[in-house]
Enzyme design. Structure first.
Site, PDB file in Angstrom:
ATOM      1  NE  ARG A 155      48.776  13.221  96.678  1.00  0.00           N
ATOM      2  CZ  ARG A 155      48.937  14.494  96.282  1.00  0.00           C
ATOM      3  NH1 ARG A 155      49.676  14.758  95.207  1.00  0.00           N
ATOM      4  NH2 ARG A 155      48.358  15.482  96.937  1.00  0.00           N
ATOM      5  CE  LYS A 179      45.158  12.587  96.560  1.00  0.00           C
ATOM      6  NZ  LYS A 179      44.488  12.730  97.874  1.00  0.00           N
ATOM      7  CG  HIS A 251      50.685   8.188 101.814  1.00  0.00           C
ATOM      8  ND1 HIS A 251      50.667   8.176 100.443  1.00  0.00           N
ATOM      9  CD2 HIS A 251      49.947   9.263 102.181  1.00  0.00           C
ATOM     10  CE1 HIS A 251      49.922   9.180  99.996  1.00  0.00           C
ATOM     11  NE2 HIS A 251      49.485   9.857 101.037  1.00  0.00           N
ATOM     12  NE  ARG A 254      51.921  12.935  99.935  1.00  0.00           N
ATOM     13  CZ  ARG A 254      52.002  14.002  99.128  1.00  0.00           C
ATOM     14  NH1 ARG A 254      53.087  14.211  98.428  1.00  0.00           N
ATOM     15  NH2 ARG A 254      50.988  14.846  99.046  1.00  0.00           N
ATOM     16  CG  HIS A 277      48.898  18.871 100.954  1.00  0.00           C
ATOM     17  ND1 HIS A 277      49.554  18.752 102.154  1.00  0.00           N
ATOM     18  CD2 HIS A 277      48.687  17.603 100.522  1.00  0.00           C
ATOM     19  CE1 HIS A 277      49.731  17.478 102.441  1.00  0.00           C
ATOM     20  NE2 HIS A 277      49.207  16.767 101.460  1.00  0.00           N
ATOM     21  CE1 TYR A 286      49.931  13.527 103.646  1.00  0.00           C
ATOM     22  CE2 TYR A 286      52.211  13.910 104.256  1.00  0.00           C
ATOM     23  CZ  TYR A 286      51.270  13.217 103.525  1.00  0.00           C
ATOM     24  OH  TYR A 286      51.669  12.228 102.684  1.00  0.00           O
TER      25      TYR A 286
END
Length: 305
Positions: A155, A179, A251, A254, A277, A286
């Protein structure tokens, strides 16, 4: 908005301390509530978050749906649901005014990807010399930075937060903080490793490193951590330079990392772990699960092909 401020501040503390969310994510949640507050102020509605009812929320959603797309509307509703669920959790409310609010159907939006050729073109377009013919320290930084972005599937926030102390090249890994401040170790290829080493040992030292940024890997010209916006700008300028007819962002690298792994035979679980994830469902959406690739998988691996 006066009646809302203390609740918003305590909610921000909850998101930061209890859920470990980044400042950027907390800012997005806060913006959702502020939009609701602005609507209430504009319409002369004087009500606290403890007393607001579903009729006010429905009026707000109807009003804002005229100016934002369904996907943004769905994200806004999700943010407000989180806030009112927090108020219930803290016993400020008995129920949520969001209970009957349904997000609009947005469908599944597959992200754009870049081909390997397009990635090579973008990176090759980076100017490694300045106008006087001298080595460009920003050019060499950008080269190693974009190779890291694509080579590790990071990210953009993970890229700019990367530290020298996160590099474990003897073991072949880098440490990434994702995250919720969750850390994961990612394998790093020899090509990307060589570029980072060259940048770190010979280029980065030319930046005027500021106090507090001694461990930051990718620095701006003032010797501080790069901003996410600057990485966006670098990539978009490169896309314009090669006349790439796609709307791309950090992104996109990614997405491309994940899609290229899948197309070359990597399993979805491994891709999930590398992307960080929590749910494999996110990974399934994704990556590009296109028909052509699935047909090739069946033809190659099914016993009754």
């Amino acid at each position: 908005m006066g009646k809302w401020i203390s609740f918003i501040k305590s909610y921000q503390s909850y998101l930061r301390i209890e859920r470990g969310l980044s400042l950027n994510t907390i800012g997005n949640y806060t913006l959702d509530i502020e939009k609701l507050c602005s609507f209430l102020d504009d319409n002369g509605i004087d009500v606290s978050p403890v007393k607001i009812g579903p009729e006010h929320i429905q009026q707000f959603i109807y009003d804002i749906s005229k100016t934002i797309n369904p996907r943004s509307q769905a994200r806004l509703i999700s943010g407000l649901k989180s806030f009112f669920n927090y108020l219930i959790f803290e016993d400020y409310r008995k129920d949520s005014p969001m209970e009957l609010i349904e997000p609009p159907r947005t469908g599944r939006k597959l992200p754009d990807t870049l081909s390997l050729s397009e990635i090579d073109q973008l990176i090759s377009a980076i100017a490694l010399k300045d106008k006087k013919g001298a080595d460009s320290i920003e050019g060499y930084r950008n080269e190693s930075m974009l190779e890291t972005l694509y080579g590790c599937g990071l990210r953009v926030s993970e890229l700019v937060d990367l530290k020298i102390s996160d590099l474990f090249f003897d073991e072949g890994f880098i440490r990434v903080t994702g995250k919720g401040n969750k850390q994961r170790f990612l394998p790093i290829g020899s090509h990307t490793r060589k570029l980072i080493d060259s940048y770190k040992d010979h280029i980065r030292t030319a930046f005027p490193i500021q106090k507090g940024h001694e461990d930051t890997l990718f620095l701006n010209r003032r010797g501080r951590k790069l901003t996410r916006a600057m990485v966006f700008t670098i990539i978009r300028n490169l896309a314009e330079k090669i006349s790439l007819n796609k709307s791309i962002s950090p992104h996109t690298f990614r997405h491309s990392f994940a899609t290229h792994l899948l197309e070359n035979g990597a399993d979805l679980r491994s891709i999930q772990l590398m992307l960080g994830h929590e749910s494999i469902t996110t990974t399934e959406i994704y990556v590009h699960l296109d028909r052509k690739h699935l047909t090739q998988v069946i033809n190659a691996f099914h016993p009754r092909k």
